[in-house]
Design an enzyme around this catalytic site. Structure first.
Site, PDB file in Angstrom:
ATOM      1  N   TYR A   1     -37.238  47.658 -33.260  1.00  0.00           N
ATOM      2  CA  TYR A   1     -38.566  47.075 -33.445  1.00  0.00           C
ATOM      3  C   TYR A   1     -38.359  45.656 -33.954  1.00  0.00           C
ATOM      4  O   TYR A   1     -37.944  45.448 -35.096  1.00  0.00           O
ATOM      5  CB  TYR A   1     -39.332  47.925 -34.451  1.00  0.00           C
ATOM      6  CG  TYR A   1     -40.788  47.596 -34.661  1.00  0.00           C
ATOM      7  CD1 TYR A   1     -41.423  46.541 -34.019  1.00  0.00           C
ATOM      8  CD2 TYR A   1     -41.557  48.369 -35.534  1.00  0.00           C
ATOM      9  CE1 TYR A   1     -42.752  46.271 -34.218  1.00  0.00           C
ATOM     10  CE2 TYR A   1     -42.893  48.110 -35.753  1.00  0.00           C
ATOM     11  CZ  TYR A   1     -43.490  47.063 -35.103  1.00  0.00           C
ATOM     12  OH  TYR A   1     -44.819  46.791 -35.319  1.00  0.00           O
TER      13      TYR A   1
ATOM     14  N   VAL B   1     -46.949  48.542 -26.299  1.00  0.00           N
ATOM     15  CA  VAL B   1     -47.257  49.316 -27.502  1.00  0.00           C
ATOM     16  C   VAL B   1     -48.418  48.596 -28.190  1.00  0.00           C
ATOM     17  O   VAL B   1     -48.203  47.777 -29.087  1.00  0.00           O
ATOM     18  CB  VAL B   1     -46.031  49.421 -28.425  1.00  0.00           C
ATOM     19  CG1 VAL B   1     -46.318  50.346 -29.607  1.00  0.00           C
ATOM     20  CG2 VAL B   1     -44.815  49.923 -27.652  1.00  0.00           C
TER      21      VAL B   1
ATOM     22  N   LYS C   1     -39.035  47.420 -28.867  1.00  0.00           N
ATOM     23  CA  LYS C   1     -40.446  47.050 -29.007  1.00  0.00           C
ATOM     24  C   LYS C   1     -40.475  45.628 -29.546  1.00  0.00           C
ATOM     25  O   LYS C   1     -40.087  45.368 -30.684  1.00  0.00           O
ATOM     26  CB  LYS C   1     -41.187  47.975 -29.966  1.00  0.00           C
ATOM     27  CG  LYS C   1     -42.652  47.562 -30.143  1.00  0.00           C
ATOM     28  CD  LYS C   1     -43.364  48.372 -31.192  1.00  0.00           C
ATOM     29  CE  LYS C   1     -44.830  47.967 -31.230  1.00  0.00           C
ATOM     30  NZ  LYS C   1     -45.161  47.070 -32.324  1.00  0.00           N
TER      31      LYS C   1
END
Length: 301
Positions: free
Chosen positions: A134, A204, A162
Site C-alpha cells: 500500500y 480501490v 495499491k
C-alpha cells in the site's frame, strides 16, 4: 492471487457509542456485492483503521469474512508502525479467513529502503498469505519507488500494489516494468479511466462505498474498450467526489472525506449512524444537506 476490477476499501459503521455496528456493516457488504464489486478491502484508510482498537479490527474481520463466505476475496489491512505489530495483525487476519494482506511501509520510525525490503519480505515469509503493498506517502511519509516494488514483485514477495501516491509516472513505471503476474490497483477515485487505460488492473475507491455500481460500470466500459463511456462515468463520479470537500477547512481532510462517505451511506439507507471515530470532527446539518444534493445530482437519491 492476481486481483482485478473494483475493490472498495470498506467503511466501518459505528454505533453512537463508538462500537462497530456489525448489522450496518453486513448491510454495507451486501450493498457492495450487489453493486458488482470484485473483492473487498477491510481495515484500510477508508475503514478508519488508524482509529480502531485491535478488538474492533478483529470484529470487522470476523463480521465481513464470515458474512461473505467466499463469495469474493477479502483483503485485510495489517497496517501498523513496525514489522512485529504487522505480523500480529497478519496472524489474526489469517485466522479470520482473509484472502490476502495489505501493508504499508513501516512508519513513525525513520526507515531505510533496505529496512522496507526486510519488512515486506518478512511479512510474506511468515504470514502465509499474498501480500499487497500500500503506497500511501501522505500518511506513511515514505514513497515506495517503482524499482523497489518491481524488485519485490520479481522475488514473489508482493502479489500487487495499491497505489495511493498520486504519482502517475510511478504507477506507469510499475505497469510497464512488471514481468510476473502482479496486480496494479489505483487508489484514486477520480483518475480510474486513465489508470486503466495505461494498464492498471483495477481500483480501490473509497467513494465506491457510496456508488459501487458506478465504479463497476466504469470498469466494465474500460474492459470493453469503450473509453468514451468510461470517461463519461468517470466524470459523473468526479462530480460526486465533491462530497469529500464539504467539510472545507473546518476539519481535517480525513475527517471530511470519511464523514462524507458515512453521511452518504446513511442518507442512502445503508448504515444506521454516520458517526466517525474520535477525535474526528463530525459534519454539521448544512454539510450533510450539501452531500444530499450531490447524491441527488448523481442519481443516487
Amino acid at each position: 492471487m492476481s486481483l482485478s476490477g473494483v475493490i472498495p476499501p470498506v467503511c466501518t459503521p459505528m454505533t453512537p457509542e463508538y462500537d462497530v455496528d456489525t448489522a450496518s456493516l453486513v448491510r454495507l457488504v451486501d450493498h457492495l456485492i450487489d453493486g458488482g464489486v470484485d473483492a473487498l478491502f477491510v481495515l484500510g484508510s477508508s475503514s478508519e483503521v488508524a482509529y480502531l482498537t485491535d478488538a474492533q479490527r478483529r470484529t470487522v474481520l470476523d463480521t465481513v469474512a464470515g458474512h461473505v463466505g467466499g463469495q469474493v476475496p477479502v483483503l485485510a489491512g495489517v497496517i501498523d508502525m513496525t514489522t512485529p505489530r504487522v505480523l500480529e495483525h497478519a496472524r489474526v487476519a489469517a485466522e479470520a479467513g482473509a484472502s490476502g494482506l495489505v501493508a504499508t511501509a513501516p512508519f513513525y520510525t525513520r526507515t531505510h529502503p533496505d529496512e522496507i525490503r526486510t519488512h515486506f519480505r518478512t511479512i510474506a515469509q511468515r504470514a502465509g498469505l499474498p501480500v499487497y503493498a500500500y503506497d500511501l506517502p501522505v500518511s506513511v511519509h515514505t514513497k515506495l519507488s517503482a524499482g523497489l516494488v518491481l524488485e519485490l514483485a520479481a522475488e514473489g514477495v508482493l502479489a500487487g500494489l495499491k497505489d495511493s501516491s498520486g504519482d502517475d509516472g510511478g504507477l506507469r513505471a510499475v505497469v510497464m516494468g512488471r514481468e510476473a503476474p502482479f496486480s496494479v490497483l489505483t487508489g484514486s477515485e477520480v483518475t480510474v479511466d486513465s489508470a486503466l487505460w495505461m494498464g492498471a488492473d483495477g481500483v480501490v475507491p473509497g467513494l465506491g462505498n457510496v456508488d459501487p455500481q458506478g465504479y463497476a460500470e466504469l470498469y466494465r466500459c474500460a474492459s470493453q474498450g469503450d473509453w468514451e463511456a468510461a470517461r463519461a462515468e468517470q466524470e459523473r463520479l468526479v462530480r460526486l467526489f465533491e462530497i469529500v470537500h464539504v467539510g472545507g477547512g473546518r476539519m481535517g481532510g480525513s475527517s471530511s472525506g470519511l464523514g462524507a462517505f458515512k453521511a452518504a451511506l446513511h442518507l442512502r439507507g445503508v448504515i444506521d449512524c454516520p458517526i466517525t471515530a474520535l477525535p474526528q470532527i463530525p459534519l454539521n446539518e448544512d454539510e450533510v444537506a450539501r452531500i444530499g444534493k450531490l447524491l441527488a445530482a448523481a442519481g443516487l437519491l
